[in-house]
Design a protein around this motif. Structure first.
Motif, short mmCIF file in Angstrom:
data_model
loop_
_atom_site.label_atom_id
_atom_site.label_comp_id
_atom_site.label_asym_id
_atom_site.label_seq_id
_atom_site.Cartn_x
_atom_site.Cartn_y
_atom_site.Cartn_z
N HIS A 154 -19.52 -8.26 -19.11
CA HIS A 154 -19.06 -9.29 -18.18
C HIS A 154 -20.25 -10.16 -17.76
O HIS A 154 -20.91 -9.89 -16.76
CB HIS A 154 -18.41 -8.63 -16.95
CG HIS A 154 -17.59 -9.57 -16.13
ND1 HIS A 154 -16.57 -9.15 -15.29
CD2 HIS A 154 -17.63 -10.92 -16.02
CE1 HIS A 154 -16.05 -10.19 -14.69
NE2 HIS A 154 -16.67 -11.27 -15.11
N HIS A 173 -15.48 -17.94 -18.17
CA HIS A 173 -14.15 -18.21 -17.61
C HIS A 173 -13.37 -19.14 -18.54
O HIS A 173 -13.97 -19.88 -19.32
CB HIS A 173 -14.28 -18.88 -16.25
CG HIS A 173 -14.69 -17.94 -15.16
ND1 HIS A 173 -13.87 -16.94 -14.69
CD2 HIS A 173 -15.85 -17.83 -14.47
CE1 HIS A 173 -14.51 -16.26 -13.76
NE2 HIS A 173 -15.71 -16.77 -13.59
N GLU A 200 -13.25 -14.33 -19.97
CA GLU A 200 -12.57 -13.80 -18.79
C GLU A 200 -11.36 -14.69 -18.54
O GLU A 200 -11.46 -15.76 -17.95
CB GLU A 200 -13.50 -13.80 -17.56
CG GLU A 200 -12.82 -13.18 -16.34
CD GLU A 200 -13.75 -13.07 -15.12
OE1 GLU A 200 -14.90 -13.53 -15.20
OE2 GLU A 200 -13.30 -12.52 -14.12
N HIS A 224 -7.58 -14.79 -10.41
CA HIS A 224 -8.56 -15.62 -9.70
C HIS A 224 -7.93 -16.60 -8.73
O HIS A 224 -8.63 -17.37 -8.07
CB HIS A 224 -9.43 -16.39 -10.70
CG HIS A 224 -10.33 -15.51 -11.51
ND1 HIS A 224 -10.08 -15.20 -12.81
CD2 HIS A 224 -11.45 -14.84 -11.18
CE1 HIS A 224 -11.03 -14.39 -13.26
NE2 HIS A 224 -11.86 -14.15 -12.27
N HIS A 284 -12.04 -6.65 -12.12
CA HIS A 284 -11.83 -6.58 -10.66
C HIS A 284 -10.34 -6.45 -10.30
O HIS A 284 -9.74 -7.36 -9.77
CB HIS A 284 -12.52 -7.73 -9.91
CG HIS A 284 -12.40 -9.10 -10.53
ND1 HIS A 284 -11.24 -9.83 -10.50
CD2 HIS A 284 -13.30 -9.88 -11.18
CE1 HIS A 284 -11.44 -11.01 -11.09
NE2 HIS A 284 -12.68 -11.04 -11.52
N ARG A 304 -18.15 -7.40 -5.35
CA ARG A 304 -16.74 -6.99 -5.32
C ARG A 304 -16.62 -5.46 -5.28
O ARG A 304 -15.72 -4.92 -4.65
CB ARG A 304 -16.01 -7.49 -6.56
CG ARG A 304 -15.88 -8.99 -6.64
CD ARG A 304 -15.31 -9.36 -8.01
NE ARG A 304 -15.04 -10.78 -8.16
CZ ARG A 304 -13.89 -11.37 -7.86
NH1 ARG A 304 -12.89 -10.67 -7.38
NH2 ARG A 304 -13.73 -12.66 -8.05
N ASP A 329 -20.75 -8.69 -13.97
CA ASP A 329 -20.22 -10.02 -13.63
C ASP A 329 -21.39 -10.97 -13.34
O ASP A 329 -21.48 -11.57 -12.26
CB ASP A 329 -19.28 -9.93 -12.43
CG ASP A 329 -18.36 -11.15 -12.34
OD1 ASP A 329 -18.57 -12.12 -13.08
OD2 ASP A 329 -17.41 -11.11 -11.52
ZN LIG Z 1 -13.64 -12.87 -12.20
#
Ligand SMILES: [Zn+2]
Ligand SMILES: [Zn+2]
Length: 580
Positions: A348, A380, A419, A446, A474, A511, A534
């Protein structure tokens, strides 16, 4: 005359030094040092700085060693007006409770400074009052909805209290330990409490020292740099507050009961209650001074001895929550918990192909430096506009770049992932024809967090039904101290993940999602995991340890975590395209 002249040099030096200190507080690199060097040089100046300026103007000031243009202009400003606006601005900023305001979701440094300028807000209380008077929604960039969200987040921040994330205090605590270790009076030292159990947030830091000279230790402790307030100072316990805002309790005990004190002050309360009950059932008495049988000390110098005497396998601090560890310890079934060194890659990371400032090559180099065997890039995708999410075409272009990098860096394998957004209806924002081309597919929620539990569960299950999905990242959407998890039936999610062999993420970021409790639940359902960072900035690649801590608290072993596998075994576990 000389006296007057000296005063000006000294004053300017003092001001520059002060600016440096403020900049240091803000963690700005290089700049503080530049100001401090200039201050030193002006302080040592033989000539009068006003004289230099009168004679040669700003050019003359620039000739002073260590004075660059920015600083020269500020000196000029002082000589002309008697003050430096920049320092006043820094002072004003310091009175804003930035640290706590940053905990409110939707507030970053820019917005905090904007709110301060527009409404004079310096802390959470004033922010709440402004919202009650509906002042926020009138401001540019805010509005009804964002005002409401901020209010909800404040309520959350207030109930979660002023707890610190481990990552926020770890550096300071290590520095304190280093200082103590240099004292010859310190025979043994450990941090106890939730810090030692690696809980995601901690209240106070508990330090334990074995020594026969407690007074000397306490005197040193209260005079440490960075101490802002001493709450209480005694022979065996001292409590104080650090400038950063967190409290430290220090206890000094004799070496003979260091182990029992460490056990006692490590907690958790629930674990200790259960352990004391076990001790009683075996005819012992256990307290912070030791383990006793009929008044005779049987163990206490070290923790291992105490657990052993009670017929238990040693229980790692991370498991001490009374979630089955004592039963497991009696049966000698405490798992060998995963360690940081077991990790062989990260799935990630975000590159500047989409929304970040770091290039894929930088990520690859850092991964090589970390000794990883593989690294996954997962930018993303298009529905996330603020991150410049990639579309199908851009993903194909990225694949070509990754191919080049794979040729250039033979010592590591670079996997191409993404992602992908789980849209409101549970569909994904990238077509299957493009997902098929990726090495791995992370999916995550998201946006649209507020849904009924059944709806949210259906939405995520539908997304997980896509045949190309590797990992649900997540899984609950929570952000520690900032945002609560969305309402979702995790039992159903875990069952389905196990059925479809979809991996669950343990995020090492702020997170920390899944959390320890849910990790254990998922493991019990048979699920497997990826521990990921991440990464949005290079330094994030170093935060893997925080995910490891959570994984350990969730009872995970190396076998439960897929990114501990060697390169020749990993591809079959992450790629879905081959299995279809
Ligand atoms: Zn994310
Ligand atoms: Zn991400």
């Amino acid at each position: 005359m000389t006296f007057y002249l000296k005063m000006k040099n000294e004053k300017i030096a003092k001001i520059l030094f002060e600016i440096g200190e403020y900049l240091e507080l803000d963690n700005i690199p290089f700049k503080p040092r530049a100001y401090q060097m200039a201050a030193l040089s002006i302080d040592n100046l033989e000539e009068d700085i006003q004289g230099i300026y009168n004679e040669k103007g700003i050019k003359g000031v620039l000739e002073i060693q260590g004075v660059g243009k920015g600083i020269a202009l500020k000196i000029e400003e002082y000589l002309k007006t008697g003050k430096i606006k920049y320092l006043e601005e820094l002072k004003r900023r310091k009175t804003i409770d930035v640290k706590n305001l940053l905990k409110v979701e939707g507030l970053g440094p820019k917005r905090i400074s904007f709110l301060n300028k527009e409404l004079g807000i310096t802390n959470i209380l004033e922010l709440k009052q402004a919202i009650k008077k509906n002042k926020l929604k009138e401001l540019k960039g805010f509005g009804e909805k964002s005002q409401q969200n901020i209010l909800e987040s404040i309520a959350f921040v207030e109930t979660s209290g002023l707890r610190y994330m481990l990552s926020e205090v770890q550096k300071d605590v290590s520095m304190i330990l280093e200082k103590f270790k240099k004292l010859k009076e310190v025979e043994k030292i450990e941090v106890a409490g939730s810090y030692r159990r690696k809980k995601e947030t901690i209240g106070d830091v508990d330090i334990l020292i074995a020594s026969s000279k407690p007074k000397k230790i306490m005197d040193e402790f209260t005079s440490f740099e960075g101490v802002s307030r001493v709450w209480g100072k005694g022979k065996t316990k001292t409590s104080l507050r650090m400038e950063k805002g967190f409290n430290i309790d220090l206890r000094v005990v004799p070496l003979g009961s260091f182990g029992s004190a460490l056990q006692y002050f490590t907690g958790s309360k629930e674990h200790n209650v259960a352990l004391r009950r076990l001790a009683i059932s075996k005819g012992y008495k256990l307290n912070e001074y030791g383990l006793f049988k009929e008044g005779v000390l049987k163990a206490g110098k070290d923790e291992v001895g105490i657990y052993k005497k009670l017929g238990l396998q040693f229980i790692p601090p991370e498991l001490r929550e009374n979630r089955g560890e004592i039963e497991a310890g009696l049966k000698r079934k405490i798992p060998k918990l995963i360690e940081l060194k077991d990790i062989r890659g990260d799935f990630h990371t975000h590159s500047n192909f989409a929304g970040t400032l770091i290039s894929m090559e930088e990520i690859v180099l850092k991964a090589i430096q970390k000794g990883y065997e593989y690294i996954g890039i997962s930018d993303h995708t298009k529905a996330l506009k603020i991150e410049n999410g990639l579309d199908e075409k851009e993903l194909a272009l990225q694949a070509k770049e990754i191919e080049k990098l794979n040729k250039k860096y033979r010592e590591i394998r670079i996997f191409h992932g993404a992602e992908v957004n789980i849209l409101k209806d549970g569909s994904l924002d990238i077509k299957n024809s493009a997902l098929k081309e990726l090495d791995f597919v992370n999916i995550g929620v998201h946006a649209n967090f507020k849904m009924k539990k059944e709806e949210m569960t259906e939405r995520v299950l539908k997304a997980m039904s896509n045949p190309y999905v590797t990992c649900l990242v997540h899984p609950t959407g929570r952000i520690v101290n900032k945002r609560e998890a969305y309402d979702i039936d995790l039992e159903k999610i875990f069952e389905f993940a196990n059925l479809r062999k979809i991996l669950l993420e343990v995020s090492s970021s702020h997170r920390l999602d899944l959390n320890d409790y849910n990790i254990k639940k998922a493991k019990e359902k048979g699920c497997k995991f990826l521990i990921n960072t991440d990464t949005h900035m290079l330094k994030h690649m170093d935060r893997m340890k925080y995910g490891i801590y959570q994984a350990r608290r969730g009872w995970l072993t190396k076998k439960d975590v897929i990114n501990t596998l060697p390169l020749n075994k990993i591809y079959g576990k992450i790629s879905r395209s081959n299995n279809l």
